[in-house]
Design a protein around this motif. Structure first.
Motif, PDB file in Angstrom:
ATOM      1  N   ARG A  81       0.489  -0.990   0.045  1.00 31.97           N
ATOM      2  CA  ARG A  81      -0.126  -0.122  -0.340  1.00 31.97           C
ATOM      3  C   ARG A  81       0.664   1.279   0.469  1.00 31.97           C
ATOM      4  O   ARG A  81       0.138   2.165  -0.300  1.00 31.97           O
ATOM      5  N   SER A  82       2.305   1.010   0.748  1.00 30.95           N
ATOM      6  CA  SER A  82       3.288   2.440   0.463  1.00 30.95           C
ATOM      7  C   SER A  82       4.471   2.205   0.162  1.00 30.95           C
ATOM      8  O   SER A  82       5.111   1.360  -0.682  1.00 30.95           O
ATOM      9  N   TYR A  83       5.215   3.600  -0.325  1.00 33.50           N
ATOM     10  CA  TYR A  83       5.972   3.215  -1.012  1.00 33.50           C
ATOM     11  C   TYR A  83       7.365   2.724   0.212  1.00 33.50           C
ATOM     12  O   TYR A  83       7.979   2.628   0.288  1.00 33.50           O
ATOM     13  N   THR A  93       0.935  -1.706 -14.289  1.00 36.11           N
ATOM     14  CA  THR A  93       0.492  -1.714 -12.792  1.00 36.11           C
ATOM     15  C   THR A  93      -0.731  -0.990 -13.354  1.00 36.11           C
ATOM     16  O   THR A  93      -1.341  -0.388 -13.221  1.00 36.11           O
ATOM     17  N   GLU A  94      -0.441   0.282 -14.597  1.00 37.27           N
ATOM     18  CA  GLU A  94      -1.341   1.203 -15.530  1.00 37.27           C
ATOM     19  C   GLU A  94      -2.680  -0.404 -15.810  1.00 37.27           C
ATOM     20  O   GLU A  94      -3.540   0.266 -15.273  1.00 37.27           O
ATOM     21  N   ALA A  95      -2.062  -1.309 -16.584  1.00 40.31           N
ATOM     22  CA  ALA A  95      -3.730  -2.125 -16.894  1.00 40.31           C
ATOM     23  C   ALA A  95      -4.109  -2.155 -15.684  1.00 40.31           C
ATOM     24  O   ALA A  95      -5.532  -2.613 -16.279  1.00 40.31           O
ATOM     25  N   MET A  96      -3.469  -2.739 -15.104  1.00 37.21           N
ATOM     26  CA  MET A  96      -4.428  -3.588 -13.591  1.00 37.21           C
ATOM     27  C   MET A  96      -4.557  -2.973 -12.286  1.00 37.21           C
ATOM     28  O   MET A  96      -4.867  -3.246 -11.371  1.00 37.21           O
ATOM     29  N   ALA A 108       5.728   9.127  -0.988  1.00 35.96           N
ATOM     30  CA  ALA A 108       5.773  10.046   0.683  1.00 35.96           C
ATOM     31  C   ALA A 108       5.084  11.346   1.118  1.00 35.96           C
ATOM     32  O   ALA A 108       4.546  11.414   2.110  1.00 35.96           O
ATOM     33  N   ASP A 109       3.542  11.965  -0.393  1.00 34.80           N
ATOM     34  CA  ASP A 109       3.201  12.951  -0.175  1.00 34.80           C
ATOM     35  C   ASP A 109       1.848  12.356   0.651  1.00 34.80           C
ATOM     36  O   ASP A 109       0.967  13.440   0.209  1.00 34.80           O
ATOM     37  N   GLY A 110       1.987  11.733  -0.077  1.00 30.19           N
ATOM     38  CA  GLY A 110       0.699  10.862   0.391  1.00 30.19           C
ATOM     39  C   GLY A 110      -0.090  10.281  -0.419  1.00 30.19           C
ATOM     40  O   GLY A 110      -1.522  10.367  -0.513  1.00 30.19           O
ATOM     41  N   LYS A 111       0.012  10.930  -1.756  1.00 35.45           N
ATOM     42  CA  LYS A 111      -0.688  10.791  -2.700  1.00 35.45           C
ATOM     43  C   LYS A 111      -0.833   9.632  -3.496  1.00 35.45           C
ATOM     44  O   LYS A 111       1.068   9.070  -3.567  1.00 35.45           O
ATOM     45  N   GLU A 112      -1.480   8.818  -3.946  1.00 33.82           N
ATOM     46  CA  GLU A 112      -1.573   7.924  -4.722  1.00 33.82           C
ATOM     47  C   GLU A 112      -0.977   7.485  -6.657  1.00 33.82           C
ATOM     48  O   GLU A 112      -0.766   8.947  -6.923  1.00 33.82           O
ATOM     49  N   CYS A 113       0.150   6.858  -6.733  1.00 31.01           N
ATOM     50  CA  CYS A 113       1.189   6.711  -7.623  1.00 31.01           C
ATOM     51  C   CYS A 113       1.318   5.369  -8.676  1.00 31.01           C
ATOM     52  O   CYS A 113       0.492   4.433  -6.772  1.00 31.01           O
ATOM     53  N   THR A 114       1.776   5.297  -9.754  1.00 34.04           N
ATOM     54  CA  THR A 114       1.526   4.188  -9.942  1.00 34.04           C
ATOM     55  C   THR A 114       3.276   3.555 -10.640  1.00 34.04           C
ATOM     56  O   THR A 114       4.062   4.004 -10.494  1.00 34.04           O
ATOM     57  N   PRO A 115       2.860   2.357  -9.858  1.00 39.36           N
ATOM     58  CA  PRO A 115       4.511   2.144  -9.763  1.00 39.36           C
ATOM     59  C   PRO A 115       4.635   1.362 -10.644  1.00 39.36           C
ATOM     60  O   PRO A 115       4.386   1.386 -12.171  1.00 39.36           O
ATOM     61  N   GLN A 116       6.464   0.929 -10.764  1.00 37.65           N
ATOM     62  CA  GLN A 116       7.068   1.452 -12.081  1.00 37.65           C
ATOM     63  C   GLN A 116       7.728  -0.063 -11.332  1.00 37.65           C
ATOM     64  O   GLN A 116       7.572  -0.632 -10.847  1.00 37.65           O
TER      65      GLN A 116
END
Length: 605
Positions: free
Chosen positions: A161-163, A457-460, A467-475
């Motif tokens: 769930r988290s970085y 990760t985008e397709a799914m 770190a800023d509490g924002k959602e990001c798509t993992p590489q």
């Protein structure tokens, strides 16, 4: 087969209610290590043959069958027999050790995957018939996994769930299945195979690049430890996807892949990815005026060049492919060069997958069939390879059947084309690195690493909090090693007329003891058993041939299977105080002192 015994205390569990005998489970509390009895060929099922199987096309397939390493079950399906399995396990152990050392964590995912995951990624239809599909009793769709990007993504989004939990790299060593249209070459292109696949997840490109580099080093260590001659080459990512990928190839004549390597410097690339560049220097000035000439029945560059008495390098060929809007696009190459379809398919004007215009459509839209098409007067985009752009006073099709044009020049007789890298590199081309020229070698792909980016990760719809509490798509990165293919590749690279010559690290056994007249000589039996015990206690894998066969048969099997060290013990030698020693790579045997220390000195050297 090896038998283990141990001295242990046994604590009986309380009798279960209703039990009728004493054959219930026991808790065994071992107090000392188990002792392994000698690995004897009489107890180790092995079946060798002198005959070369008719359906085995390449050396590795022939020798693996002849040595009894594998047995065919069905097309592209092989059972690994006991000796072959030992080799496979040694390769797996090296791979596992290096993955662990690189900071990867091992897991094991199912072989059978629900269709929903593959539909979610978009690959359910993309993979085509190579994906083996099936339905269960509830009429639900599944597939036998050829790779596990979808499954690992599914588990990742369940658990991460988290970085703060990143980066992480998972790996497994597991069976895969790809329904090859034509399985061949034994384990080199089978339908079922053992593979190590790893998948990494990152919050950004920098972290991905760092792990990619670390995995690249780990792969180099794997192949160096195994002991094969290999190259790391630039590669196309294929249907796995991603921006960057490299392949690891074992060099061998039987390799299916053609590799371009620099004769000086470190450049190496699969022919699909080997780049070519603009030809240096100024193009020759136009000469005679363009003319149209008859070329009856001449459909190939070779035939046209012979007919007009010119060199193929003075001709260009024009291939018509479908564009992104279903309109034709002309690809122009120098006459002696071949189109690289992977490069061509990546051009933004070309439709994917690459498809050539049909003959009837060529005649209807362009006025001539294949072999007579040229770039002059075409009402469609014209993209020319760098080498074709450098041509002057060239021959090309006239867009009329059985006619060609001569003395054609860019800029005078037709507009300057868009220049692009469209062809396969050839021996003698300048190395893209600027160091030396290219030469061509053949390789067997045994590993492939990818920087996938966010394709899966985008397709799914996978995201984590940054770190800023924002959602990001993992590489993502993915990294594969063909464990079964390594075995075949090692044989292709290292064999002789008598059989397999294993790299020591993956040989099924380190040493073979071949006693002469074992059943009749107590002296020989005692010496052979004592040597076996000493070598085993020193940590070496040793096989004792106690089958009672003639020396020639034992020696032939030893060479065919490829055990590196052979020690022969007989009464005559013992009376002289000698063993006979032969390394698998040696032509002749030699005498050594008849004691374990002399043998151990050789094995340790």
């Amino acid at each position: 087969m090896a038998i283990s015994t141990c001295s242990a205390s046994v604590t009986r569990l309380p009798r279960a209610s209703g039990a009728r005998n004493d054959n219930y489970p026991a808790l065994i509390n071992c107090r000392q290590p188990c002792k392994q009895l000698p690995m004897r060929l009489s107890q180790f099922p092995v079946s060798t043959t002198k005959e070369t199987p008719a359906d085995a096309e390449i050396i590795s397939h022939q020798l693996m069958l002849r040595a009894g390493l594998i047995r065919r079950l069905s097309s592209g399906l092989y059972s690994w027999m006991p000796i072959g399995l030992r080799v496979l396990q040694k390769v797996s152990a090296i791979v596992r050790e290096e993955m662990n050392a690189a900071g990867c964590v091992e897991l094991l995912m199912p072989s059978v995957h629900p269709a929903e995951l593959w539909q979610e990624s978009g690959r359910w239809n993309q993979m085509g018939s190579e994906l083996l599909r099936m339905r269960d009793r509830h009429d639900r769709d599944f597939c036998y996994g050829p790779t596990h990007e979808e499954v690992i993504c599914h588990h990742f989004r369940q658990d991460v769930r988290s970085y703060k939990q990143l980066p992480v790299t998972y790996y497994q060593i597991q069976t895969k299945f790809r329904d090859e249209i034509r399985p061949r070459f034994g384990v080199m292109r089978s339908r079922e195979f053992l593979m190590k696949d790893a998948y990494s997840f990152h919050t950004g490109a920098a972290s991905l690049s760092e792990t990619y580099d670390r995995m690249r080093v780990a792969y180099q260590r794997i192949f160096e430890r195994i002991g094969v001659d290999y190259r790391v080459v630039e590669a196309d990512s294929g249907n796995i996807g991603g921006a960057k990928s490299e392949e690891f190839h074992v060099l061998a004549e039987a390799g299916e892949d053609l590799l371009a390597v620099s004769d000086s410097g470190n450049y190496a690339a699969n022919i699909e990815a080997a780049s070519t560049h603009a030809v240096p220097g100024k193009r020759a000035e136009p000469g005679d005026a363009m003319q149209q000439v008859e070329t009856p029945g001449k459909k190939t560059i070779e035939a046209v060049a012979r007919h007009l008495k010119v060199d193929p390098t003075d001709c260009v060929k024009t291939l018509i492919v479908m564009g992104v809007n279903d309109n034709p696009v002309a690809l122009v190459l120098r006459g002696d060069h071949e189109l690289n379809e992977v490069k061509a398919a990546k051009h933004p004007l070309v439709r994917q997958p690459l498809s050539f215009m049909a003959e009837d459509a060529l005649k209807a839209q362009l006025g001539a069939g294949a072999g007579s098409i040229g770039p002059v007067g075409l009402n469609c985009p014209v993209i020319a390879d760098h080498a074709a752009v450098a041509c002057a006073n060239f021959v090309c099709g006239a867009n009329v059947d059985d006619m060609h044009r001569v003395h054609v020049n860019w800029g005078r007789d037709l507009p300057e084309p868009e220049a692009a890298d469209l062809r396969n590199a050839v021996a003698g081309d300048p190395s893209p690195s600027g160091e030396g020229k290219l030469r061509m070698v053949r390789g067997i792909e045994v590993g492939h690493i990818f920087q996938l980016g966010s394709k899966y990760t985008e397709a799914m719809s996978i995201s984590v909090l940054d770190a800023d509490g924002k959602e990001c798509t993992p590489q993502m990165g993915c990294y594969g090693v063909g464990v079964t293919r390594i075995v075949g590749a090692a044989i292709e690279q290292s064999h002789d007329g008598d059989g397999i010559v294993w790299p020591p690290a993956i040989a099924p056994f380190t040493a073979l003891i071949t006693p002469i007249n074992l059943a009749k000589s107590e002296k020989t039996r005692i010496a052979a058993e004592a040597l076996y015990k000493a070598l085993t206690e020193a940590g070496f894998d040793v096989l004792l041939d106690d089958r009672g066969l003639r020396p020639g048969v034992m020696f032939a099997d030893a060479d065919l299977i490829g055990i590196p060290h052979r020690i022969t013990i007989g009464e005559r030698g013992l009376d002289k105080g000698i063993f006979e020693y032969k390394h698998r790579r040696d032509t002749d045997a030699r005498d050594i002192a008849a004691n374990a220390d002399a043998v151990l000195d050789i094995l340790r050297s």
